[in-house]
Write a protein that holds these residues in place. Structure first.
Motif, PDB file in Angstrom:
ATOM      1  N   CYS A   6     -10.124 -58.926 -65.431  1.00 39.71           N
ATOM      2  CA  CYS A   6     -10.084 -59.961 -66.427  1.00 39.71           C
ATOM      3  C   CYS A   6      -9.563 -59.432 -67.846  1.00 39.71           C
ATOM      4  CB  CYS A   6     -11.489 -60.693 -66.776  1.00 39.71           C
ATOM      5  SG  CYS A   6     -12.135 -61.383 -65.090  1.00 39.71           S
ATOM      6  N   PRO A   7      -8.453 -59.623 -68.119  1.00 36.20           N
ATOM      7  CA  PRO A   7      -7.648 -59.277 -69.238  1.00 36.20           C
ATOM      8  C   PRO A   7      -8.014 -60.147 -70.375  1.00 36.20           C
ATOM      9  CG  PRO A   7      -6.272 -60.252 -68.055  1.00 36.20           C
ATOM     10  CD  PRO A   7      -7.317 -60.328 -67.399  1.00 36.20           C
ATOM     11  N   GLY A   8      -7.792 -59.537 -71.773  1.00 35.75           N
ATOM     12  CA  GLY A   8      -7.954 -60.516 -72.932  1.00 35.75           C
ATOM     13  C   GLY A   8      -8.061 -59.814 -74.199  1.00 35.75           C
ATOM     14  N   SER A   9      -7.998 -60.267 -75.318  1.00 40.65           N
ATOM     15  CA  SER A   9      -8.270 -59.658 -76.439  1.00 40.65           C
ATOM     16  C   SER A   9      -9.867 -59.585 -76.983  1.00 40.65           C
ATOM     17  CB  SER A   9      -7.552 -60.345 -77.744  1.00 40.65           C
ATOM     18  OG  SER A   9      -8.005 -61.597 -77.940  1.00 40.65           O
ATOM     19  N   PHE A  10     -10.548 -60.573 -76.314  1.00 44.31           N
ATOM     20  CA  PHE A  10     -12.100 -60.811 -76.519  1.00 44.31           C
ATOM     21  C   PHE A  10     -12.529 -60.296 -77.925  1.00 44.31           C
ATOM     22  CE2 PHE A  10     -11.115 -59.325 -72.116  1.00 44.31           C
ATOM     23  CZ  PHE A  10     -11.735 -60.453 -71.452  1.00 44.31           C
ATOM     24  N   ASP A  11     -11.875 -61.123 -78.864  1.00 43.14           N
ATOM     25  CA  ASP A  11     -11.983 -60.793 -80.561  1.00 43.14           C
ATOM     26  C   ASP A  11     -12.703 -61.992 -80.965  1.00 43.14           C
ATOM     27  OD1 ASP A  11     -12.204 -59.404 -82.794  1.00 43.14           O
ATOM     28  OD2 ASP A  11      -9.805 -60.266 -83.320  1.00 43.14           O
ATOM     29  N   PRO A  12     -13.877 -62.326 -80.962  1.00 43.89           N
ATOM     30  CA  PRO A  12     -14.839 -61.780 -80.030  1.00 43.89           C
ATOM     31  C   PRO A  12     -15.000 -62.447 -78.585  1.00 43.89           C
ATOM     32  CG  PRO A  12     -15.925 -63.421 -81.231  1.00 43.89           C
ATOM     33  CD  PRO A  12     -14.256 -63.444 -81.582  1.00 43.89           C
ATOM     34  N   VAL A  13     -15.970 -61.572 -77.767  1.00 41.73           N
ATOM     35  CA  VAL A  13     -16.153 -62.254 -76.419  1.00 41.73           C
ATOM     36  C   VAL A  13     -17.174 -63.550 -76.881  1.00 41.73           C
ATOM     37  CG1 VAL A  13     -18.082 -60.710 -76.311  1.00 41.73           C
ATOM     38  CG2 VAL A  13     -17.281 -61.751 -74.094  1.00 41.73           C
ATOM     39  N   THR A  14     -16.931 -64.546 -75.881  1.00 42.05           N
ATOM     40  CA  THR A  14     -17.676 -65.815 -75.966  1.00 42.05           C
ATOM     41  C   THR A  14     -18.208 -65.936 -74.691  1.00 42.05           C
ATOM     42  OG1 THR A  14     -15.872 -67.166 -74.908  1.00 42.05           O
ATOM     43  CG2 THR A  14     -15.793 -66.724 -77.419  1.00 42.05           C
ATOM     44  N   ALA A  42      -3.836 -57.594 -85.991  1.00 42.00           N
ATOM     45  CA  ALA A  42      -4.929 -57.036 -86.662  1.00 42.00           C
ATOM     46  C   ALA A  42      -6.012 -57.903 -85.905  1.00 42.00           C
ATOM     47  CB  ALA A  42      -4.876 -57.128 -87.897  1.00 42.00           C
ATOM     48  N   GLY A  43      -7.255 -57.146 -85.521  1.00 42.01           N
ATOM     49  CA  GLY A  43      -8.122 -58.103 -85.074  1.00 42.01           C
ATOM     50  C   GLY A  43      -9.338 -58.065 -86.008  1.00 42.01           C
ATOM     51  N   LEU A  44     -10.123 -59.021 -85.829  1.00 46.63           N
ATOM     52  CA  LEU A  44     -11.548 -59.091 -86.543  1.00 46.63           C
ATOM     53  C   LEU A  44     -12.190 -57.795 -86.291  1.00 46.63           C
ATOM     54  CD1 LEU A  44     -13.375 -60.476 -88.777  1.00 46.63           C
ATOM     55  CD2 LEU A  44     -14.423 -61.684 -86.592  1.00 46.63           C
ATOM     56  N   PHE A  45     -12.420 -57.702 -85.046  1.00 45.24           N
ATOM     57  CA  PHE A  45     -13.211 -56.523 -84.721  1.00 45.24           C
ATOM     58  C   PHE A  45     -12.212 -55.344 -84.029  1.00 45.24           C
ATOM     59  CE2 PHE A  45     -16.146 -59.870 -84.187  1.00 45.24           C
ATOM     60  CZ  PHE A  45     -17.239 -59.406 -84.739  1.00 45.24           C
ATOM     61  N   THR A  46     -12.599 -54.043 -84.208  1.00 45.54           N
ATOM     62  CA  THR A  46     -11.620 -52.921 -83.527  1.00 45.54           C
ATOM     63  C   THR A  46     -11.819 -53.211 -82.140  1.00 45.54           C
ATOM     64  OG1 THR A  46     -13.498 -51.471 -83.468  1.00 45.54           O
ATOM     65  CG2 THR A  46     -12.222 -51.647 -85.602  1.00 45.54           C
ATOM     66  N   VAL A  47     -11.073 -52.459 -81.444  1.00 43.69           N
ATOM     67  CA  VAL A  47     -11.065 -52.215 -80.238  1.00 43.69           C
ATOM     68  C   VAL A  47     -12.212 -51.682 -79.503  1.00 43.69           C
ATOM     69  CG1 VAL A  47      -9.962 -51.313 -77.788  1.00 43.69           C
ATOM     70  CG2 VAL A  47      -8.618 -52.498 -79.762  1.00 43.69           C
ATOM     71  N   LEU A  51     -15.015 -53.193 -77.302  1.00 45.16           N
ATOM     72  CA  LEU A  51     -15.488 -52.391 -75.912  1.00 45.16           C
ATOM     73  C   LEU A  51     -16.988 -52.474 -76.013  1.00 45.16           C
ATOM     74  CD1 LEU A  51     -12.815 -49.909 -75.660  1.00 45.16           C
ATOM     75  CD2 LEU A  51     -13.291 -51.729 -74.264  1.00 45.16           C
ATOM     76  N   GLU A  52     -17.751 -51.964 -77.090  1.00 42.39           N
ATOM     77  CA  GLU A  52     -19.098 -51.539 -77.095  1.00 42.39           C
ATOM     78  C   GLU A  52     -19.877 -53.126 -76.942  1.00 42.39           C
ATOM     79  OE1 GLU A  52     -22.808 -52.037 -78.840  1.00 42.39           O
ATOM     80  OE2 GLU A  52     -21.245 -52.489 -80.222  1.00 42.39           O
ATOM     81  N   MET A  53     -19.283 -54.303 -77.552  1.00 41.49           N
ATOM     82  CA  MET A  53     -19.976 -55.490 -77.416  1.00 41.49           C
ATOM     83  C   MET A  53     -19.747 -55.882 -75.797  1.00 41.49           C
ATOM     84  SD  MET A  53     -19.263 -57.602 -80.857  1.00 41.49           S
ATOM     85  CE  MET A  53     -17.673 -57.223 -81.081  1.00 41.49           C
ATOM     86  N   LEU A  54     -18.556 -55.843 -75.330  1.00 44.02           N
ATOM     87  CA  LEU A  54     -18.421 -56.294 -74.002  1.00 44.02           C
ATOM     88  C   LEU A  54     -19.334 -55.402 -73.059  1.00 44.02           C
ATOM     89  CD1 LEU A  54     -14.806 -56.788 -73.976  1.00 44.02           C
ATOM     90  CD2 LEU A  54     -16.366 -58.266 -73.187  1.00 44.02           C
ATOM     91  N   ALA A  55     -19.489 -54.152 -73.297  1.00 48.50           N
ATOM     92  CA  ALA A  55     -20.342 -53.148 -72.196  1.00 48.50           C
ATOM     93  C   ALA A  55     -21.797 -53.597 -72.405  1.00 48.50           C
ATOM     94  CB  ALA A  55     -20.133 -51.833 -72.679  1.00 48.50           C
ATOM     95  N   THR A  56     -22.299 -53.960 -73.580  1.00 51.08           N
ATOM     96  CA  THR A  56     -23.655 -54.455 -73.650  1.00 51.08           C
ATOM     97  C   THR A  56     -23.792 -55.807 -73.251  1.00 51.08           C
ATOM     98  OG1 THR A  56     -23.911 -53.322 -75.935  1.00 51.08           O
ATOM     99  CG2 THR A  56     -25.365 -55.157 -75.389  1.00 51.08           C
TER     100      THR A  56
END
Length: 161
Positions: A6-14, A42-47, A51-56
């Motif tokens: 499941c690819p994406g930018s996830f900036d942020p994940v919803t 440039a994203g609002l959140f760094t990669v 990644l940390e938010m998605l992992a959580t």
């Protein structure tokens, strides 16, 4: 092992993203949530933050892992033995764009793309809209995981100072 991405930018994940990931996790042995590293945007959140938010927030799904990639998605798929790409579609415009990408990816690699219609309760949610509402102090908590709502609030509060 049947592995999908499941690819994406996830900036942020919803919550819409999580709905697609959760539903896909029921169909495959493993789901890789892959964050695109786009150095020209440039994203609002760094990669790393994404990644940390998605992992959580994907922790409840035992067959989901997160990773990042740069370059062509099909190269990532080949390198990680991914056999399918899962894309959520909200509206006809999403489908038009994603169909072209799916056909290109298939032509480049033979990797199938599966389209998953978004749950109607998430059909209006996009990361861009979430950021715009949060930027002006609006409550996005019904549309994103609690962790993300908190991080958005902190990020924009710091920007207003």
């Amino acid at each position: 092992m049947r592995r999908a991405v499941c690819p994406g930018s996830f900036d942020p994940v919803t919550n819409g993203h999580l709905d697609i990931v959760g539903r896909a996790s029921l169909m495959f042995d493993e789901i890789v949530v892959a964050v695109l590293i786009n150095q020209s945007k440039a994203g609002l959140f760094t990669v790393d933050e994404r990644l940390e938010m998605l992992a959580t927030v994907t922790k409840p799904y035992t067959n989901v892992r997160v990773d990042a990639f740069q370059g062509l998605l099909v190269d990532f798929c080949r390198a990680h033995d991914v056999t399918a790409i899962i894309k959520g579609v909200r509206v006809a415009g999403d489908f038009d764009y994603e169909l072209q990408m799916a056909q290109m990816n298939y032509g480049l690699s033979g990797i199938e793309t599966l389209f998953m219609p978004t749950n109607p309760k998430y059909s209006f949610i996009s990361s861009s809209l979430i950021k715009e509402v949060a930027k002006w102090g609006g409550d996005v908590s019904p549309h994103v995981p609690d962790l993300v709502a908190k991080r958005l609030q902190e990020r924009f509060a710091a920007a207003r100072k």
